[in-house]
Design a protein around this motif. Structure first.
Motif, PDB file in Angstrom:
ATOM      1  N   ALA A  98       0.836  -1.210   0.000  1.00  0.00           N
ATOM      2  CA  ALA A  98       0.000   0.000   0.000  1.00  0.00           C
ATOM      3  C   ALA A  98       0.870   1.260   0.000  1.00  0.00           C
ATOM      4  CB  ALA A  98      -0.950  -0.008   1.203  1.00  0.00           C
ATOM      5  N   ALA A  99       1.949   1.243   0.761  1.00  0.00           N
ATOM      6  CA  ALA A  99       2.854   2.399   0.791  1.00  0.00           C
ATOM      7  C   ALA A  99       3.556   2.576  -0.552  1.00  0.00           C
ATOM      8  CB  ALA A  99       3.877   2.237   1.918  1.00  0.00           C
ATOM      9  N   ALA A 100       3.934   1.480  -1.184  1.00  0.00           N
ATOM     10  CA  ALA A 100       4.557   1.565  -2.511  1.00  0.00           C
ATOM     11  C   ALA A 100       3.560   2.113  -3.528  1.00  0.00           C
ATOM     12  CB  ALA A 100       5.083   0.203  -2.946  1.00  0.00           C
ATOM     13  N   GLU A 101       2.317   1.673  -3.441  1.00  0.00           N
ATOM     14  CA  GLU A 101       1.276   2.162  -4.355  1.00  0.00           C
ATOM     15  C   GLU A 101       1.001   3.654  -4.152  1.00  0.00           C
ATOM     16  OE1 GLU A 101      -1.302  -1.893  -5.162  1.00  0.00           O
ATOM     17  OE2 GLU A 101      -1.800  -0.688  -3.394  1.00  0.00           O
ATOM     18  N   ARG A 102       1.149   4.131  -2.921  1.00  0.00           N
ATOM     19  CA  ARG A 102       0.970   5.566  -2.629  1.00  0.00           C
ATOM     20  C   ARG A 102       2.202   6.374  -3.030  1.00  0.00           C
ATOM     21  NH1 ARG A 102      -0.256   3.632   2.451  1.00  0.00           N
ATOM     22  NH2 ARG A 102       1.573   4.688   3.313  1.00  0.00           N
ATOM     23  N   ARG A 103       3.261   5.667  -3.436  1.00  0.00           N
ATOM     24  CA  ARG A 103       4.537   6.316  -3.793  1.00  0.00           C
ATOM     25  C   ARG A 103       5.102   7.077  -2.599  1.00  0.00           C
ATOM     26  NH1 ARG A 103       5.993   3.736  -8.389  1.00  0.00           N
ATOM     27  NH2 ARG A 103       4.247   3.660  -9.812  1.00  0.00           N
ATOM     28  N   ASP A 104       5.191   6.352  -1.464  1.00  0.00           N
ATOM     29  CA  ASP A 104       5.609   6.946  -0.196  1.00  0.00           C
ATOM     30  C   ASP A 104       6.904   6.283   0.289  1.00  0.00           C
ATOM     31  OD1 ASP A 104       5.854   7.943   2.395  1.00  0.00           O
ATOM     32  OD2 ASP A 104       3.752   7.604   2.910  1.00  0.00           O
ATOM     33  N   PRO A 105       8.068   6.751  -0.211  1.00  0.00           N
ATOM     34  CA  PRO A 105       9.339   6.119   0.178  1.00  0.00           C
ATOM     35  C   PRO A 105       9.601   6.061   1.682  1.00  0.00           C
ATOM     36  CG  PRO A 105       9.678   7.533  -1.716  1.00  0.00           C
ATOM     37  CD  PRO A 105       8.273   7.793  -1.215  1.00  0.00           C
ATOM     38  N   PRO A 106       9.349   7.149   2.455  1.00  0.00           N
ATOM     39  CA  PRO A 106       9.600   7.033   3.899  1.00  0.00           C
ATOM     40  C   PRO A 106       8.749   5.950   4.566  1.00  0.00           C
ATOM     41  CG  PRO A 106       9.428   9.352   3.275  1.00  0.00           C
ATOM     42  CD  PRO A 106       8.995   8.533   2.083  1.00  0.00           C
ATOM     43  N   ALA A 107       7.489   5.814   4.133  1.00  0.00           N
ATOM     44  CA  ALA A 107       6.632   4.778   4.714  1.00  0.00           C
ATOM     45  C   ALA A 107       7.137   3.394   4.321  1.00  0.00           C
ATOM     46  CB  ALA A 107       5.184   4.965   4.270  1.00  0.00           C
ATOM     47  N   VAL A 108       7.528   3.213   3.063  1.00  0.00           N
ATOM     48  CA  VAL A 108       8.070   1.911   2.639  1.00  0.00           C
ATOM     49  C   VAL A 108       9.310   1.577   3.462  1.00  0.00           C
ATOM     50  CG1 VAL A 108       9.224   0.684   0.748  1.00  0.00           C
ATOM     51  CG2 VAL A 108       7.098   1.934   0.312  1.00  0.00           C
ATOM     52  N   GLU A 109      10.197   2.544   3.623  1.00  0.00           N
ATOM     53  CA  GLU A 109      11.418   2.309   4.404  1.00  0.00           C
ATOM     54  C   GLU A 109      11.081   1.889   5.839  1.00  0.00           C
ATOM     55  OE1 GLU A 109      15.743   4.353   5.341  1.00  0.00           O
ATOM     56  OE2 GLU A 109      14.207   5.548   4.336  1.00  0.00           O
ATOM     57  N   ALA A 110      10.170   2.628   6.472  1.00  0.00           N
ATOM     58  CA  ALA A 110       9.794   2.311   7.859  1.00  0.00           C
ATOM     59  C   ALA A 110       9.106   0.952   7.956  1.00  0.00           C
ATOM     60  CB  ALA A 110       8.879   3.409   8.407  1.00  0.00           C
ATOM     61  N   LEU A 111       8.237   0.643   7.009  1.00  0.00           N
ATOM     62  CA  LEU A 111       7.507  -0.628   7.052  1.00  0.00           C
ATOM     63  C   LEU A 111       8.414  -1.823   6.776  1.00  0.00           C
ATOM     64  CD1 LEU A 111       4.290   0.617   5.274  1.00  0.00           C
ATOM     65  CD2 LEU A 111       4.406  -0.293   7.615  1.00  0.00           C
ATOM     66  N   VAL A 112       9.336  -1.691   5.833  1.00  0.00           N
ATOM     67  CA  VAL A 112      10.280  -2.787   5.569  1.00  0.00           C
ATOM     68  C   VAL A 112      11.179  -2.983   6.784  1.00  0.00           C
ATOM     69  CG1 VAL A 112      12.221  -3.560   4.131  1.00  0.00           C
ATOM     70  CG2 VAL A 112      10.172  -2.590   3.051  1.00  0.00           C
ATOM     71  N   ARG A 113      11.618  -1.882   7.395  1.00  0.00           N
ATOM     72  CA  ARG A 113      12.448  -1.989   8.601  1.00  0.00           C
ATOM     73  C   ARG A 113      11.676  -2.702   9.713  1.00  0.00           C
ATOM     74  NH1 ARG A 113      14.468   2.578   8.602  1.00  0.00           N
ATOM     75  NH2 ARG A 113      16.554   1.925   8.001  1.00  0.00           N
ATOM     76  N   ALA A 114      10.438  -2.291   9.957  1.00  0.00           N
ATOM     77  CA  ALA A 114       9.614  -2.920  11.002  1.00  0.00           C
ATOM     78  C   ALA A 114       9.383  -4.400  10.696  1.00  0.00           C
ATOM     79  CB  ALA A 114       8.282  -2.186  11.137  1.00  0.00           C
ATOM     80  N   HIS A 115       9.173  -4.718   9.428  1.00  0.00           N
ATOM     81  CA  HIS A 115       8.976  -6.102   8.982  1.00  0.00           C
ATOM     82  C   HIS A 115      10.205  -6.950   9.330  1.00  0.00           C
ATOM     83  CE1 HIS A 115       7.508  -9.265   6.324  1.00  0.00           C
ATOM     84  NE2 HIS A 115       8.499  -9.109   5.469  1.00  0.00           N
ATOM     85  N   LEU A 116      11.382  -6.421   9.064  1.00  0.00           N
ATOM     86  CA  LEU A 116      12.612  -7.165   9.343  1.00  0.00           C
ATOM     87  C   LEU A 116      12.911  -7.231  10.836  1.00  0.00           C
ATOM     88  CD1 LEU A 116      14.770  -5.869   6.377  1.00  0.00           C
ATOM     89  CD2 LEU A 116      13.785  -8.146   6.653  1.00  0.00           C
TER      90      LEU A 116
END
Length: 142
Positions: A98-116
């Motif tokens: 969803a963050a990638a679809e919104r074109r939101d790099p900071p959200a993608v970065e935070a979500l991938v970090r939280a995922h890991l």
């Protein structure tokens, strides 16, 4: 996981502006496959391809090469993490997409970090429990 945690969130965020509609469509299909799959190997393959759709668009060949290497090295641990329950993993993947679809790099970065971080925390607990089980079995058998 620590090396992945340092590189993958950044590479994923860098990729967001370069991800195409076809990449997002592919990610959505892979997410559906992960959600519906009952086969662990199929899930792992789809998971690898899902994440690659992001980081491989980062435009950073050295990061991509290192991520491929570290993801291969940590793959067996991803299987352990998956065995702990996939519902939260599905949610995390949906949020990343969803963050990638919104074109939101900071959200993608935070979500991938939280995922890991979530995966690494679960693994440390599981591997620690296995270590304690082995130690206590050894003490009982001594």
């Amino acid at each position: 996981y620590e090396l992945r945690g340092a590189i993958e969130p950044l590479a994923s965020a860098l990729a967001v502006p370069k991800v195409t509609a076809a990449d997002l469509l592919r990610m959505r299909g892979l997410l559906r496959q992960m959600t519906e799959s009952q086969d662990a190997l199929e899930w792992l393959e789809a998971n690898d391809r899902f994440h690659a759709c992001l980081f491989e668009n980062s435009g950073r060949p050295r990061m991509i090469a290192r991520l491929r290497q570290t993801r291969e090295q940590t793959r067996r641990y991803t299987g352990i993490r998956m065995a702990e329950g996939r519902a939260d993993l599905d949610i995390e993947h949906h949020l990343i997409l969803a963050a990638a679809e919104r074109r939101d790099p900071p959200a993608v970065e935070a979500l991938v970090r939280a995922h890991l971080v979530s995966a690494f925390t679960t693994l440390k607990k599981e591997l620690g429990d296995l270590s304690q089980d082995s130690s206590s079995n050894g003490a009982r058998n001594a």
